[in-house]
Design an enzyme around this catalytic site. Sequence first.
Site, PDB file in Angstrom:
ATOM      1  CE1 TYR A  56      28.523 101.700  49.890  1.00  0.00           C
ATOM      2  CE2 TYR A  56      28.457 101.390  52.258  1.00  0.00           C
ATOM      3  CZ  TYR A  56      28.042 101.033  50.999  1.00  0.00           C
ATOM      4  OH  TYR A  56      27.139  99.999  50.841  1.00  0.00           O
ATOM      5  CG  HIS A 121      29.711  96.365  47.226  1.00  0.00           C
ATOM      6  ND1 HIS A 121      30.228  97.594  47.572  1.00  0.00           N
ATOM      7  CD2 HIS A 121      28.371  96.507  47.347  1.00  0.00           C
ATOM      8  CE1 HIS A 121      29.252  98.415  47.879  1.00  0.00           C
ATOM      9  NE2 HIS A 121      28.112  97.786  47.742  1.00  0.00           N
TER      10      HIS A 121
END
Length: 327
Positions: A56, A121
């Site tokens: 991110y 993820h």
Amino acid sequence: MKRRQLGQDGPMVGAIGFGAMSFGGLFGATNDDASMECLDAALAAGIDFWDTANIYGMGISERVIGEYLSAHNPDVVLATKCGIVPGPPRRFDNSADHIRAELESSLKKLNRDKVELYYIHRREQERPVEDVVETLASLIEEGLIGGYGLSEVAPSTIRRAHAVHPCRAVQNEYSLWTRQPELGVIQTCAELGIAFVAFSPLARGMFGDPPVDPTAMHGGDWRRTNPRFVEPNHTANRAAIDTFRNFAAAKGWTTAAAALAWTLQQGEHILPIPGTRTAAHLNEWIGADEITFSDADKTEITRLLPAGFAHGDRYSYEQLVGVERYS
């Protein structure tokens, strides 16, 4: 705020969590001061389960959270992720060496010696998930993570992983306009005692007041090429959601709070993690856990936004890479 358990062996957390992807600038410009104010608002609201990832903003989100933790030392439960290797070309790496190296990097940025939840993820399909879980189990034994999670996976993967070592949480997109987890993931998690963490429960801003406008998005916003935000899909989706917006307003609820309440009420093991980069937007959610729908409300919501109402897939073909599809 009401409390829910993060998996059968996990800590109790606020029923509403916080997704920190926006801190990395993926949905528009942000700055550290605004992010810190947002985290202040989260704590004030009882939101103590924070979710981030190493990619991110290529570490920005983790860094911001780490600086906040160092300055304030709040009692929060942290989740972060690894497994996506940015491109081009984008790829996935679930090897033991990569998982450990990325965890060490994340802990350094977060100013923590442990995170309560560590996700894969995206699953690397060529590598047996059983091998990946063995790696994660060793990190649990070493005290570096409290438990592991999986993201965007199928029920079959969850069962295979859980058989090796109990899984703490599974994170998939889930909201009124994305209902695929109802085809097995939510049920599998409930059966096995796994928390289901619902990301994008506010439809990537469409359940905001006002909803997001694609024409106002910055050039790097990936929603500009997302099927649900391009025409004619966006106009059709806006029209459908506006009927729900009017319903919520008539009840005295914000659209965001009503949408979040719906997600919460789909199961006691469900923890939604709406995301934002501003305290103002976060405050639109406050009280969602206190909303109770009558039978008439539920019937009306189903009429206004029936399963499958959304126009367009939730991802483009390029964005879909790495997501397990099972239906």
